[in-house]
Write an enzyme that holds these catalytic residues in place. Structure first.
Site, short mmCIF file in Angstrom:
data_model
loop_
_atom_site.label_atom_id
_atom_site.label_comp_id
_atom_site.label_asym_id
_atom_site.label_seq_id
_atom_site.Cartn_x
_atom_site.Cartn_y
_atom_site.Cartn_z
N ASP A 128 1.02 -1.20 0.10
CA ASP A 128 -0.01 0.28 -0.03
C ASP A 128 0.92 1.18 0.08
O ASP A 128 1.13 1.62 -1.06
CB ASP A 128 -0.99 -0.10 1.10
CG ASP A 128 -1.96 0.74 1.12
OD1 ASP A 128 -2.33 1.30 0.08
OD2 ASP A 128 -2.43 1.67 2.22
N THR A 132 5.45 -0.66 5.67
CA THR A 132 5.84 -1.86 6.39
C THR A 132 6.87 -2.63 5.53
O THR A 132 7.71 -3.11 6.35
CB THR A 132 4.70 -2.88 6.46
OG1 THR A 132 3.49 -2.01 6.76
CG2 THR A 132 4.73 -4.11 7.33
N TRP A 197 -9.87 -13.62 3.79
CA TRP A 197 -9.88 -13.91 5.32
C TRP A 197 -10.27 -12.78 6.25
O TRP A 197 -10.35 -13.16 7.42
CB TRP A 197 -8.42 -14.04 5.56
CG TRP A 197 -7.25 -13.11 4.99
CD1 TRP A 197 -6.99 -11.92 5.63
CD2 TRP A 197 -6.55 -13.33 3.77
NE1 TRP A 197 -5.99 -11.31 4.93
CE2 TRP A 197 -5.48 -12.20 3.68
CE3 TRP A 197 -6.57 -14.38 2.81
CZ2 TRP A 197 -4.74 -11.84 2.66
CZ3 TRP A 197 -5.69 -14.06 1.90
CH2 TRP A 197 -4.93 -12.61 1.52
N GLU A 198 -10.60 -11.71 5.72
CA GLU A 198 -11.32 -10.49 6.34
C GLU A 198 -12.78 -10.57 6.20
O GLU A 198 -13.52 -9.64 6.97
CB GLU A 198 -10.90 -9.17 5.90
CG GLU A 198 -9.34 -8.75 6.38
CD GLU A 198 -8.74 -7.80 5.37
OE1 GLU A 198 -9.33 -7.09 4.38
OE2 GLU A 198 -7.52 -7.50 5.90
#
Lengths: 219, 219
Positions: A128, A132, A197-198
């Site tokens: 994004d 990170t 998975w969300e």
């Protein structure tokens, strides 16, 4: 304010929906499978999954990297949190100017590994703002230097690579060093990516993924 | 040997296939969702995923445990290897009498956590011979004792729980302590369970899962 102006500020529902991209599990699986050819060229000795988003693609990828007669590529997990999140209720992964904190890192000593001369693949779900990934690369490079100082070795012999499912085409807040191999299965605009998975309704989620062409599985 | 006897020793192809159970990603997702009600009763403070099999269910589970206004449950990853596997080409997870070795463990110091007074949920995909789960529980209990000795606290205040997708109904090589909460989404005979993340043809895999009724998603 005229009626025209009011209309102009209203985003039609369809347009809002269009910017949300639904990704199915099988799609993620196939993106890993497709990218595995390029990743095999990088020849990773070990995988570092950035949790929670990197866990699932890293585990999938491991199956595709398995060569007959060779041991499975080891997956190590690291977990990063943003400082503001630690005591807050936010679920956002990246914020402006947030400080990255290691929640879990590799315990080189107990795990009996080091990064000297290794080819290390970092796996996350999405690139994004790049914050990170940049943090992870910087910290791993520091680890390599201290390991080389302690045990001997040339830091330049360690090669870092990155694999993400999706690279968002947007201004990044950090640059990656030129010597880092970068592999993204897909590039896409700055959409809201809904990973399976969300989801709390995987049936509807998968239907939407199929409708959007993000799932090649059509029984 | 008569023709009848020869026939009796031949296992029909259908029967071989019937003992291989195909599990789709959506099925795993829904097993986690279904089990999350019971897991919420255990109230885990943190999750320890046993890699590689526990990574994917642990990540899925985290979404279902998320309560509005509360931080996400942290997932720590541990990786265990069987001694014989480390230098071999085997992909088997459990072998008779194999020695379990920690490839990755929790770095309590760097992660800034301890297990004192915590409710800890261990997640793996399958409880086969129970060797890995028994080892994990034993080692975590040792960690709790040494942490309580160092910092003060009662080891009995730490509660351990286990969540697996599948518990195989077969003789186990180890018993779990009675104070461990045990949750299995499904119990099944000693079949060969084909998990989706081990598949290199996810379309065929998912089709078979649907045929076997192991995928509720039917578009």
């Amino acid at each position: 304010m005229s009626t025209e102006e009011v209309k102009a500020t209203v985003v039609p529902y369809d347009e809002v929906e269009a910017t949300k991209v639904y990704i199915s599990y099988n799609n993620v699986h196939q993106l890993c499978q497709e990218a595995s050819a390029k990743i095999k060229e990088f020849k990773p000795d070990l995988i570092i999954a950035i949790g929670g988003g990197g866990f699932i693609p890293a585990r999938m990828l491991r199956s595709f990297l398995k060569e007959p007669g060779m041991p499975t590529t080891r997956v190590y997990a690291i977990i990063l949190s943003l400082y503001e999140d630690l005591n807050s209720v936010s679920t956002q992964n990246e914020k402006l100017g947030a400080e990255v904190v290691r929640t879990q890192w590799i315990d080189y000593e107990k795990s009996g590994i080091d990064l000297i001369g290794k080819r290390v693949l970092i796996v996350d779900e999405v690139d994004d703002t790049r914050t990170t990934l940049h943090y992870t690369v910087s910290e791993l490079k520091k680890d390599v230097i201290s390991q080389c100082q302690a045990k001997g070795g040339n830091p330049e012999d360690t090669k870092l690579g990155i694999f993400v499912l999706h690279d968002k085409l947007k201004p990044k807040k950090a640059d990656l060093p030129k010597d880092v191999t970068y592999i993204a299965a897909r590039q896409l605009p700055d959409y809201w990516i809904a990973y399976p998975w969300e989801s709390t309704d995987i049936v509807t989620h998968t239907r939407k993924a199929i409708e959007q062409g993000n799932d090649v599985f059509l029984p």
